[in-house]
Design a protein around this motif. Sequence first.
Motif, PDB file in Angstrom:
ATOM      1  N   SER A  20       0.828  -1.197   0.000  1.00  0.00           N
ATOM      2  CA  SER A  20       0.000   0.000   0.000  1.00  0.00           C
ATOM      3  C   SER A  20       0.866   1.252   0.000  1.00  0.00           C
ATOM      4  N   ARG A  21       1.865   1.265   0.892  1.00  0.00           N
ATOM      5  CA  ARG A  21       2.732   2.441   0.981  1.00  0.00           C
ATOM      6  C   ARG A  21       3.521   2.662  -0.305  1.00  0.00           C
ATOM      7  N   HIS A  24       1.576   4.223  -2.966  1.00  0.00           N
ATOM      8  CA  HIS A  24       1.287   5.632  -2.730  1.00  0.00           C
ATOM      9  C   HIS A  24       2.550   6.467  -2.647  1.00  0.00           C
ATOM     10  N   ASP A  25       3.666   5.836  -3.000  1.00  0.00           N
ATOM     11  CA  ASP A  25       4.936   6.549  -3.042  1.00  0.00           C
ATOM     12  C   ASP A  25       5.296   7.161  -1.680  1.00  0.00           C
ATOM     13  N   HIS A  26       5.058   6.393  -0.667  1.00  0.00           N
ATOM     14  CA  HIS A  26       5.376   6.815   0.700  1.00  0.00           C
ATOM     15  C   HIS A  26       6.883   7.065   0.808  1.00  0.00           C
ATOM     16  N   LYS A  34       9.796  -0.135  -3.829  1.00  0.00           N
ATOM     17  CA  LYS A  34       8.766   0.539  -4.624  1.00  0.00           C
ATOM     18  C   LYS A  34       8.750   0.011  -6.048  1.00  0.00           C
ATOM     19  N   ARG A  38       5.756  -1.933  -7.952  1.00  0.00           N
ATOM     20  CA  ARG A  38       5.135  -1.393  -9.170  1.00  0.00           C
ATOM     21  C   ARG A  38       5.179  -2.398 -10.316  1.00  0.00           C
ATOM     22  N   ILE A  48      -6.122  -0.526  -8.065  1.00  0.00           N
ATOM     23  CA  ILE A  48      -6.518  -0.281  -6.682  1.00  0.00           C
ATOM     24  C   ILE A  48      -8.037  -0.182  -6.574  1.00  0.00           C
ATOM     25  N   GLN A  50     -10.851   1.513  -5.225  1.00  0.00           N
ATOM     26  CA  GLN A  50     -11.131   2.788  -4.584  1.00  0.00           C
ATOM     27  C   GLN A  50     -12.317   2.720  -3.639  1.00  0.00           C
ATOM     28  N   ALA A  53     -10.772   1.453  -0.417  1.00  0.00           N
ATOM     29  CA  ALA A  53      -9.932   2.532   0.111  1.00  0.00           C
ATOM     30  C   ALA A  53     -10.814   3.631   0.681  1.00  0.00           C
ATOM     31  N   LYS A  57     -11.198   5.495   4.282  1.00  0.00           N
ATOM     32  CA  LYS A  57     -10.883   6.930   4.379  1.00  0.00           C
ATOM     33  C   LYS A  57     -12.115   7.819   4.512  1.00  0.00           C
TER      34      LYS A  57
END
Lengths: 338, 338
Positions: A20-21, A24-26, A34, A38, A48, A50, A53, A57
């Motif tokens: 997940s991170r 999201h480019d954590h 990463k 990808r 993903i 949504q 998610a 959220k």
Amino acid sequence: MATTIKDIAAALGCSPSTVSRALHDHPQINEGTKRAVRVMAKKMNFQINQVAAGLRKHKTFCIGVIVPSISNYFFSSTLSGIQEVASKRQYQVLICQTNESEEEEERYIRALSAGRVDGILLSVSKATKKYRHLTDLIQQKIPLVLFDRTTDKLDVFKVEAEDYTGGYRAVEHLIDKGCRKIAVLAGPENLINSQNRLRGYKDALKDHELPLNKALIRVCDFSRSKAREETIELFSTHPDVDGVFAVNDELAVESILTLKSLGFKVPQQVSVVGFGNYPIAQIVDPPLSTISHNPYLIGYKAAQNIMGQIHEEHGVSPGGEIRELIASELIVRDSTNR
Amino acid sequence: MATTIKDIAAALGCSPSTVSRALHDHPQINEGTKRAVRVMAKKMNFQINQVAAGLRKHKTFCIGVIVPSISNYFFSSTLSGIQEVASKRQYQVLICQTNESEEEEERYIRALSAGRVDGILLSVSKATKKYRHLTDLIQQKIPLVLFDRTTDKLDVFKVEAEDYTGGYRAVEHLIDKGCRKIAVLAGPENLINSQNRLRGYKDALKDHELPLNKALIRVCDFSRSKAREETIELFSTHPDVDGVFAVNDELAVESILTLKSLGFKVPQQVSVVGFGNYPIAQIVDPPLSTISHNPYLIGYKAAQNIMGQIHEEHGVSPGGEIRELIASELIVRDSTNR
DNA sequence: GTGAAAGCGCTAACAC
DNA sequence: GTGTTAGCGCTTTCAC
């Protein structure tokens, strides 16, 4: 069954949180990880979810739009503008059609407000008299924007056409062209838009010191057959009417066709102005002078505002300017060329 | 924050599952409990969160609709039909507009297929040449129905207008009216609908032993300015053309207006037939004879089929009849009355 | 830099 | 009849 972040985690031997991170480019995730995530995501054709998610959220990434009629030229154009804005922000658009029924409107408001959408754009139905469903919405703090068909009973952001100014301008144009006895084909009495256009008519007459004759105000309820009847009746009792302002183009066109069939010359004997600049306005003979009110832009602005409210951008939510008027413009064609 | 079943459970001193069951009228729940739950739900203004329920049930209660242009009369009418069917089944409709771009179409398909919707209704864009995004969809077992703009490359359910038959009928009508040199204003070359309407034109000529003259086939790409140009060019080189079949009403109307400005008498010298029965068809002078193809019903049927596929009703999913043709009808008006 | 665990609001299999 | 528990797919706090 579609791929989930769990599947990717399993394939990579890491945890779902890392996936997940990474997606999201954590900042704290290793570049190598990463990349691996990808690549695997692409390979497994991962998209993903949504909805899931969003549940987490408390967001849906959807806005709801409720209109009286989808296939109406005006509303389908606003929808197009709304869709454009939403799409840029990766939002989806949910549409509902009330068929001018208050119950349907209520039903949709309730359905959408139950966690379906992040905000609602509404053009109220002709029949709507109670606003309980909308005050409930506001109380639930669900962003709401009214567009075109609005009400002054509610303290929310509104995007409107310049109905009053447009009506005024249309009638003033007839006066400029020399008309002195001007009738109006008016719309539904409980619709704020019709009323504003009608006010424009009345004020234009007053400002130019022309008498207001109630017999020249003909309520047509946006119905073509009614426009035909009223035109016939009007000209049989007042054959010296020399100008007609119709509150929408459909009524105006019907009026032109009726006038021609009655043997009147348009625009020489009777000039006609409409409202809306529908495609039919260009086609009718003579082409119809009309007020263009930019439905696409109305939808666009309404959508921009709701997106702003959803993201709590500064100065968009109620408290600031609560009403945006989209400029209308007089388009002169041959139906007033005398 | 909105009320949840947990809140109701807490207020009633029972468990969330009991609340859930009561709300769904589960047979094993005590009538008294059911009543208490319903009363409390109403009192707390509870609305079930279908998104959360859907996550659990692997359903979204949404269908996605992708069209080239929302504001187009044809598509907005299909949307209206789709919305009607969905609404009856308590489904929501998500709309997307591709603006005739293949990339946008792909983007939307991918976005919607990631758990956003239970099925997709698509009218393919003019630009679409690859079908990978759609074969992926089929492979993921996401119900797909094509409507109006379809393709024969895909083995899915399709709802189409009678393009071929409509074109044939339009041209035959011109022949019946005595036209012997009939031109066609054709649509985009890679659009199956235009091609079918064009085939209808060709076959009607052949069956009535009229020669096929390639110079009389004018590709206009659904553009009004193109229709104007092509009409001017056509009649400057072939002034003896006595009939025009335009593959949609916009082209037909533009052609009539152009012909009139060139000094031709419609329908006496040149008769014109369109396709679509748009509102402008009734308004133009002379009123346009055209093929009515019932966009509302096309949307309605497409939606019915996808709802059937979603609920796996018998005989609706691919395997049975894979193509439904919605009847078209010739509407005779004055543009062919000679 | 990564994992474990909890939880968004709801449902459903399994208990009792 | 009703409660307990687990889990839909994801994010995020809190550990380590």
